[in-house]
Motif scaffolding. Structure first.
Motif, mmCIF file in Angstrom:
data_model
loop_
_atom_site.group_PDB
_atom_site.id
_atom_site.type_symbol
_atom_site.label_atom_id
_atom_site.label_comp_id
_atom_site.label_asym_id
_atom_site.label_seq_id
_atom_site.Cartn_x
_atom_site.Cartn_y
_atom_site.Cartn_z
ATOM 1 N N UNK A 106 0.984 -1.223 -0.140
ATOM 2 C CA UNK A 106 0.118 0.063 0.141
ATOM 3 C C UNK A 106 0.822 1.221 0.088
ATOM 4 N N UNK A 107 1.819 1.173 0.760
ATOM 5 C CA UNK A 107 2.792 2.401 0.905
ATOM 6 C C UNK A 107 3.483 2.631 -0.297
ATOM 7 N N UNK A 108 3.908 1.660 -1.227
ATOM 8 C CA UNK A 108 4.622 1.669 -2.206
ATOM 9 C C UNK A 108 3.881 2.008 -3.450
ATOM 10 N N UNK A 109 2.601 1.710 -3.395
ATOM 11 C CA UNK A 109 1.807 1.956 -4.474
ATOM 12 C C UNK A 109 1.840 3.246 -5.107
ATOM 13 N N UNK A 141 11.934 2.209 -7.388
ATOM 14 C CA UNK A 141 12.612 0.894 -7.759
ATOM 15 C C UNK A 141 12.788 0.208 -6.260
ATOM 16 N N UNK A 142 12.179 -0.742 -5.951
ATOM 17 C CA UNK A 142 12.119 -1.428 -4.448
ATOM 18 C C UNK A 142 12.576 -2.905 -4.472
ATOM 19 N N UNK A 143 13.232 -3.229 -3.558
ATOM 20 C CA UNK A 143 13.679 -4.480 -3.340
ATOM 21 C C UNK A 143 13.778 -4.692 -1.599
ATOM 22 N N UNK A 169 6.438 -7.937 -3.989
ATOM 23 C CA UNK A 169 6.324 -6.369 -3.901
ATOM 24 C C UNK A 169 7.670 -5.527 -4.518
ATOM 25 N N UNK A 170 8.565 -6.481 -5.147
ATOM 26 C CA UNK A 170 9.595 -5.689 -5.822
ATOM 27 C C UNK A 170 9.236 -4.742 -7.017
ATOM 28 N N UNK A 171 9.637 -3.459 -7.100
ATOM 29 C CA UNK A 171 9.121 -2.662 -8.220
ATOM 30 C C UNK A 171 10.251 -2.222 -9.225
ATOM 31 N N UNK A 172 9.888 -2.186 -10.349
ATOM 32 C CA UNK A 172 10.645 -1.692 -11.382
ATOM 33 C C UNK A 172 10.528 -0.529 -11.642
#
Length: 453
Positions: free
Chosen positions: A415-418, A423-425, A432-435
């Motif tokens: 929810x926080x990352x949306x 770019x998240x790991x 949940x990893x984000x590109x």
């Protein structure tokens, strides 16, 4: 009871203060004159929630004092608590030099019967050696009992007043009963056993907890490859009463003054009796490697880290303490510097301790998370301080040169990352990893990947 505590580290200072709070007359002894001057002046050399208030209250009430004069403190005492540090030698064994030195000084000040309680973490058989040493130096009567501590830094005061159990190791029933009576106001869960078993209980407990941490980190690494979520896996495992939910939090591994030291010492204890502790050796190896996963993720993203600016959030080995001993941040920061990166570091409490030990011309020491992130190519969250998890991600992205977030403690959720554009790991949560936040490269650097795996 008149109690003298030898050593004013975490164990000695917290134990002595809490016994004073229970109404005992306590004197804490340390050879470090600067530390005693600090304590006498009302300051505290360590960060431990709730401790300062207890020290002030009991010192003002006359129940708690501090001195460098061990002889005088022993002469007045009915009970002496040994809380002297036992750091690791290069081969992993516990260094008992300071402990044995304290016993020699105690012997010269013996003037009546003393109940001596060892709270220092010591190898099996140490209390028997100390008993023989003391008996060779004095004809006065005494007992030595083992009362290992199980305090957690950051919650040591709470753990003292609300322990899961008290372990007392005694070879004479009367001595065990006296030690148990002293601790009974804290809990009725007092386990009395022989001295050698009590010594082993401390090492075995810490080694088992370290094993759980390394185990869940290995599971997290597999989860990243098979698409499972380690937090869901840990939650499901923890519902089994045989396993329990504690110490199943995946991350970058354990640190601090206890688990690393005690695991190495137990491996050496086993080796000294011609037994190879293969399991615990693997636990140590896994923990040592786990922290470098943060660096590997950065290198997969950027390739060469030379000239990159990396923000490091958290320097203490855990929150609510200023202890940086064997903190994962020590190795991670050193690795980043070795690779040519610039580091912008922050920690709410531990920054002065870390800086005094690991200062470097390519480290910028910052006052808060957003300052550390200013102009950074990535943020690496290494300690789960609540202020890091609460940071405004919009402001964070604006501060950074590249929106890359490596979450070594799994502090951010979907929810926080949306829509945050990072770019998240994290550790063991591949879904949940984000590109997003594709890293634009400066002209002199080419990435070998544009996302974090």
């Amino acid at each position: 009871m008149r109690i003298t505590v030898v050593g004013t580290g975490y164990v000695g200072l917290v134990s002595g203060t809490c016994f004073a709070e229970l109404g005992h007359d306590v004197v804490c002894v340390d050879k470090d004159q600067a530390k005693i001057a600090l304590l006498t002046g009302g300051d505290i050399p360590i960060h431990e929630p709730g401790l300062r208030e207890l020290v002030e209250r009991n010192a003002e009430a006359g129940r708690l004092g501090f001195t460098t004069d061990l002889g005088a403190a022993v002469e007045r005492a009915e009970a002496v608590i040994l809380a002297v540090g036992t750091p690791s030698l290069p081969n992993g064994e516990a260094d008992l030099t300071h402990l044995e030195g304290a016993v020699r000084e105690i012997a010269s000040a013996m003037n009546a019967y003393k109940l001596i309680m060892t709270k220092s973490t010591v190898p099996v058989g140490t209390n028997a050696r100390l008993r023989a040493l003391l008996a060779s130096l004095t004809g006065r009567p005494f007992d030595i009992v083992s009362v290992p501590e199980f305090l957690r830094e950051g919650s040591a005061v709470k753990d003292t007043f609300h322990p899961d159990r008290i372990v007392v190791g005694a070879d004479r029933e009367e001595a065990g009963a006296a030690a148990a009576a002293l601790h009974r106001p804290l809990t009725d869960r007092i386990f009395v056993t022989d001295v050698r078993s009590a010594e082993m209980i401390k090492y075995a407990s810490n080694a088992f907890l370290a094993t759980k941490i390394s185990f869940i980190n290995e599971i997290a690494n597999i989860c990243e490859k098979v698409g499972a979520d380690v937090e869901q896996v840990a939650a499901g495992m923890g519902l089994d009463n045989r396993i329990g939910s504690s110490f199943l939090k995946a991350g970058i591994g354990y640190g601090g003054s206890c688990f690393p030291k005690d695991a190495r010492a137990l491996i050496q204890i086993a080796g000294n009796v011609d037994y190879e502790f293969k399991l615990l050796k693997s636990v140590v190896d896994v923990n040592r490697d786990q922290r470098f996963g943060v660096v590997r993720k950065l290198r997969r993203l950027y390739g060469d880290l030379a000239g990159r600016t990396i923000a490091v959030w958290g320097l203490a080995f855990k929150p609510n303490t200023d202890d940086v001993r064997e903190s994962p941040a020590v190795d991670i920061v050193a690795a980043l510097l070795d690779l040519g990166a610039h580091v912008r570091a922050c920690d709410p409490i531990a920054l002065p301790n870390f800086r005094s030990r690991h200062d470097h011309e390519r480290i910028a020491w910052c006052g808060d998370a957003l300052e550390a992130a200013q102009g950074a190519d990535a943020v690496c969250l290494l300690t789960e301080w609540p202020e890091f998890a609460a940071v405004d991600l919009g402001r964070l992205r604006q501060a950074m040169r590249q929106p890359v977030l490596i979450d070594g403690r799994n502090q951010f959720d979907a929810e926080r990352l949306e829509g945050a554009g990072f770019a998240y790991s994290s550790i063991g949560r591949p879904a949940l990893n984000r590109e997003e936040g594709e890293a634009a490269e400066p002209a002199d650097a080419q990435p070998n990947r544009n996302h974090i795996a």
